[in-house]
Design a protein around this motif. Structure first.
Motif, PDB file in Angstrom:
ATOM      1  N   MET B  38       0.863  -1.197   0.000  1.00 16.93           N
ATOM      2  CA  MET B  38       0.000   0.000   0.000  1.00 16.93           C
ATOM      3  C   MET B  38       0.892   1.237   0.000  1.00 16.93           C
ATOM      4  SD  MET B  38      -2.648   1.670   2.771  1.00 16.93           S
ATOM      5  CE  MET B  38      -3.464   0.196   3.311  1.00 16.93           C
ATOM      6  N   VAL B  39       0.825   2.002  -1.087  1.00 16.49           N
ATOM      7  CA  VAL B  39       1.580   3.260  -1.144  1.00 16.49           C
ATOM      8  C   VAL B  39       0.645   4.395  -0.720  1.00 16.49           C
ATOM      9  CG1 VAL B  39       3.304   2.570  -2.835  1.00 16.49           C
ATOM     10  CG2 VAL B  39       1.074   3.360  -3.637  1.00 16.49           C
ATOM     11  N   THR B  40       1.193   5.366  -0.023  1.00 16.03           N
ATOM     12  CA  THR B  40       0.343   6.423   0.521  1.00 16.03           C
ATOM     13  C   THR B  40       0.906   7.799   0.212  1.00 16.03           C
ATOM     14  OG1 THR B  40       1.437   6.660   2.671  1.00 16.03           O
ATOM     15  CG2 THR B  40      -0.170   4.870   2.459  1.00 16.03           C
ATOM     16  N   THR B  41       0.036   8.782   0.316  1.00 15.88           N
ATOM     17  CA  THR B  41       0.461  10.168   0.072  1.00 15.88           C
ATOM     18  C   THR B  41       0.911  10.853   1.359  1.00 15.88           C
ATOM     19  OG1 THR B  41      -1.822  10.893   0.305  1.00 15.88           O
ATOM     20  CG2 THR B  41      -1.083  10.410  -1.924  1.00 15.88           C
ATOM     21  N   TRP B  42       0.952  10.089   2.462  1.00 17.51           N
ATOM     22  CA  TRP B  42       1.314  10.675   3.764  1.00 17.51           C
ATOM     23  C   TRP B  42       2.689  10.193   4.208  1.00 17.51           C
ATOM     24  CZ3 TRP B  42      -3.008  12.909   2.882  1.00 17.51           C
ATOM     25  CH2 TRP B  42      -4.140  12.182   2.534  1.00 17.51           C
ATOM     26  N   PRO B  43       3.370  11.000   5.002  1.00 15.58           N
ATOM     27  CA  PRO B  43       4.562  10.459   5.657  1.00 15.58           C
ATOM     28  C   PRO B  43       4.148   9.239   6.498  1.00 15.58           C
ATOM     29  CG  PRO B  43       4.424  12.852   5.955  1.00 15.58           C
ATOM     30  CD  PRO B  43       3.133  12.413   5.339  1.00 15.58           C
ATOM     31  N   LYS B  44       5.015   8.271   6.587  1.00 19.71           N
ATOM     32  CA  LYS B  44       4.751   7.057   7.375  1.00 19.71           C
ATOM     33  C   LYS B  44       4.232   7.435   8.770  1.00 19.71           C
ATOM     34  CE  LYS B  44       5.535   2.492   8.090  1.00 19.71           C
ATOM     35  NZ  LYS B  44       4.795   1.448   7.368  1.00 19.71           N
ATOM     36  N   ASN B  45       3.091   6.871   9.127  1.00 21.16           N
ATOM     37  CA  ASN B  45       2.484   7.101  10.449  1.00 21.16           C
ATOM     38  C   ASN B  45       2.147   8.557  10.759  1.00 21.16           C
ATOM     39  OD1 ASN B  45       2.003   4.576  11.705  1.00 21.16           O
ATOM     40  ND2 ASN B  45       4.218   4.268  11.783  1.00 21.16           N
ATOM     41  N   GLY B 200       4.384  20.750   1.282  1.00 17.84           N
ATOM     42  CA  GLY B 200       4.317  20.772   2.742  1.00 17.84           C
ATOM     43  C   GLY B 200       5.636  21.098   3.412  1.00 17.84           C
ATOM     44  N   ASN B 201       6.727  20.554   2.867  1.00 15.88           N
ATOM     45  CA  ASN B 201       8.015  20.727   3.558  1.00 15.88           C
ATOM     46  C   ASN B 201       8.605  22.139   3.434  1.00 15.88           C
ATOM     47  OD1 ASN B 201       8.418  20.297   0.845  1.00 15.88           O
ATOM     48  ND2 ASN B 201      10.303  19.096   1.104  1.00 15.88           N
ATOM     49  N   GLU B 202       8.024  22.969   2.521  1.00 19.09           N
ATOM     50  CA  GLU B 202       8.526  24.349   2.402  1.00 19.09           C
ATOM     51  C   GLU B 202       7.577  25.369   3.036  1.00 19.09           C
ATOM     52  OE1 GLU B 202       9.244  25.178  -1.762  1.00 19.09           O
ATOM     53  OE2 GLU B 202      10.075  23.171  -2.040  1.00 19.09           O
ATOM     54  N   LEU B 203       6.483  24.834   3.558  1.00 17.01           N
ATOM     55  CA  LEU B 203       5.404  25.691   4.017  1.00 17.01           C
ATOM     56  C   LEU B 203       5.806  26.560   5.202  1.00 17.01           C
ATOM     57  CD1 LEU B 203       2.629  26.047   2.969  1.00 17.01           C
ATOM     58  CD2 LEU B 203       1.848  24.143   4.376  1.00 17.01           C
ATOM     59  N   TYR B 204       6.433  25.933   6.159  1.00 16.71           N
ATOM     60  CA  TYR B 204       6.778  26.612   7.401  1.00 16.71           C
ATOM     61  C   TYR B 204       7.684  27.819   7.145  1.00 16.71           C
ATOM     62  CZ  TYR B 204       7.951  27.008  12.379  1.00 16.71           C
ATOM     63  OH  TYR B 204       8.096  27.454  13.665  1.00 16.71           O
ATOM     64  N   THR B 205       8.741  27.591   6.382  1.00 18.98           N
ATOM     65  CA  THR B 205       9.680  28.692   6.108  1.00 18.98           C
ATOM     66  C   THR B 205       9.042  29.780   5.239  1.00 18.98           C
ATOM     67  OG1 THR B 205      10.584  27.305   4.363  1.00 18.98           O
ATOM     68  CG2 THR B 205      11.839  27.418   6.402  1.00 18.98           C
ATOM     69  N   SER B 206       8.170  29.383   4.327  1.00 20.72           N
ATOM     70  CA  SER B 206       7.504  30.369   3.464  1.00 20.72           C
ATOM     71  C   SER B 206       6.628  31.314   4.283  1.00 20.72           C
ATOM     72  CB  SER B 206       6.626  29.673   2.424  1.00 20.72           C
ATOM     73  OG  SER B 206       7.385  28.840   1.614  1.00 20.72           O
TER      74      SER B 206
END
Lengths: 361, 361
Positions: B38-45, B200-206
């Motif tokens: 099962m591949v997912t669009t979320w980080p694991k857990n 998502g990973n650039e959101l905080y700094t932006s």
């Protein structure tokens, strides 16, 4: 052939190689073909509730590949509706489908696990049960009766009921003879009304003859089928007394514990699926029935006034607090329920409620 | 040993009597031990979403007694988040977990099966899917991609987002640079804002650097963990753009059809159970997170004004109608969705909404 003998033969048999031994173990797991009886508080295939019980049995049979077959009995086919609890507790049947407030004669605090006036709606109730500690308390309570409870259906917010007079202010509740059982009935009594409890099969004639002025039942989908529109003028909302009634599957503890682990999970998961399916089934079906009531049968749909709702809320809080004070278990359940209720209302005020109000602007 | 040889030996074997033949058939059914990815669009857990996917895999494994084992991969562990759809469609993985609006590049109308601005909330969405014809349309749409869709989770009503300036009137939306993807972004654009899409990973700094003025994410439970409270002053509600986002399990059609019937039902039912469980999990967890945001981190929680909500609703209706007009399939889905929406709103106005407003009096 006994299971032990079967295993022994497998162990020594020359036909079955090591590579096949895992299948022989599976075969053993398959050996248990279990048949259960499910007694219910509904007439056989009663729309929504009875059909939900049938769906539950069907899911379990299909998922278990027929290893667990459940025959569903309508009320009075095996035992009367209100003897379902005892029948499953004693093992006469292995499973039951009903709602916890029917067993208040056995355990008044069971009512917290169906619905309470001005309490949690269906979605909030499921949040409390699955993620707020509710299931654990319910399991503790039913363990004393040799039962395992599972949430297995929900009616959603019900309607306030059918009335043969207008309810414009608190004075209209004085002396009102209404069929409204349980905690809702106690609230009506404190508001000056006269709650009466009449079996479903006498309800129609009682309202028709004027023996009672009003009755609550479920919601448009079930109420339309009952034909109340023929004998009552006004249909009031919202159903403050039953804001999301949980239906339950109760299972005899020994019968459940005798199941293989995979079957236990199948039963639990089927209940979860039916729990959601019934709730959203009512959401989908109620409006069509409501439109039929309004457009074809010219039913006059009215909202209780804010004055009435405020008063009923205040009286409900008193009644529920008194229920809590009856014993230590009741108090423990109430504390958990109430603290969850306060929290979830705070969140719903910013999410579900704020959104639905915004959508209506 | 091949299955045919096994059956042959069983048929002639002296060890296994006729009485045991039924178990040997069961053993055959057990023979298929299937492993899926099962591949997912979320980080694991990832809380709520990723843990929901894990719970789904676990339920299926337990109910199937290990006959169907599913290994869950976080985004980028096997394929990047936005390649999940293709990976399952092509059979690289047998199953995926994500949300339909991620695939609008493949099929714009897929967006109806996650969420649309001012559309159905979670409970209503499930009513449409299971009892209003929605699932059938979704299955038709995904069949072209060799996929079978199932609803498998819901975030509930999301929050409106994190802002570094007050949004008091429509003029405050002019030039507002906000991370808000999809249909919501198009609505903001028509209201005068500048929607941007940032991973998502650039959101905080932006947001921290002022490259954007605002961002939406999910709700308090996920937003607290992300730490937005450290870099944004105002937290607005309600989430008009995502009023109940459906998460999906998508399954490769051939892989699903190769499963035994009991396993197919196990997969379907597990999805239904997770669909509800995730939704009410969010209901249970959001308020605690909200209280932490308000009390510990002094977040200023505000409601969008009626003027803004009315305008956004009107623009949303335009945007959604244009999406519908893009092709015949989109129009067909929209017609079903919209007609259900009108009906369910009429009912909810008398049930869920009327009740929640009454409870608040």
């Amino acid at each position: 052939m006994k299971r032990r003998d079967f295993v022994k033969k497998l162990g020594t048999g020359t036909l079955l190689s090591g590579g096949l031994l895992s299948y022989s173990q599976s075969a053993l797991a398959k050996k248990k073909r279990v048949k259960w009886k499910m007694v219910t508080t509904w007439p056989k295939n009663f729309p929504g509730l009875g059909t939900g019980a049938e769906y539950l049995a069907k899911l379990i049979e299909t998922m278990s590949h027929g290893r667990l077959k459940i025959k569903v009995y309508g009320a009075r086919q095996l035992v009367p509706a209100f003897e379902v609890f005892d029948a499953v507790s004693s093992g006469t049947a292995q499973m039951g489908h009903g709602s916890a407030y029917y067993w208040k004669g056995k355990s008044e605090e069971a009512q917290f696990f169906s619905t309470v006036p001005f309490g949690l709606n269906g979605q909030e109730m499921n949040a409390w049960l699955y993620h707020g500690g509710g299931m654990k308390l319910w399991e503790e309570l039913y363990a004393d009766f040799n039962l395992i409870p599972m949430a297995a259906g929900n009616t959603g917010v019900q309607m306030g009921g059918w009335f043969n007079k207008q309810i414009n202010g608190l004075q209209d509740l004085q002396g009102l003879k209404m069929r409204i059982p349980g905690l809702g009935g106690e609230v009506l009594k404190r508001a000056g009304g006269t709650p009466v409890n009449i079996p479903g099969n006498e309800l129609y004639t009682s309202l028709q003859s004027g023996a009672i002025d009003a009755t609550e039942w479920v919601g448009p989908y079930n109420d339309l089928a009952f034909g109340f529109y023929r004998i009552a003028k006004y249909y009031y909302y919202p159903g403050w007394h039953e804001p999301g009634t949980t239906l339950e599957a109760m299972i005899n503890k020994k019968a459940f514990e005798a199941l293989d682990k995979d079957l236990q999970e199948i039963v639990r998961t089927a209940c979860k699926a039916v729990n959601q399916d019934m709730l959203v089934g009512y959401v989908a079906k109620n409006n069509a029935a409501l439109q039929t009531l309004v457009n074809e049968h010219k039913v006059d749909v009215r909202k209780f006034s804010d004055e009435i709702l405020k008063k009923l809320h205040q009286l409900s809080d008193e009644v529920v607090a008194e229920l809590a004070a009856k014993n230590a278990i009741s108090q423990k359940i109430f504390n958990s329920y109430q603290s969850f209720r306060d929290n979830v209302i705070a969140w719903d005020n910013m999410s579900e409620l704020a959104y639905m109000n915004a959508r209506k602007l």
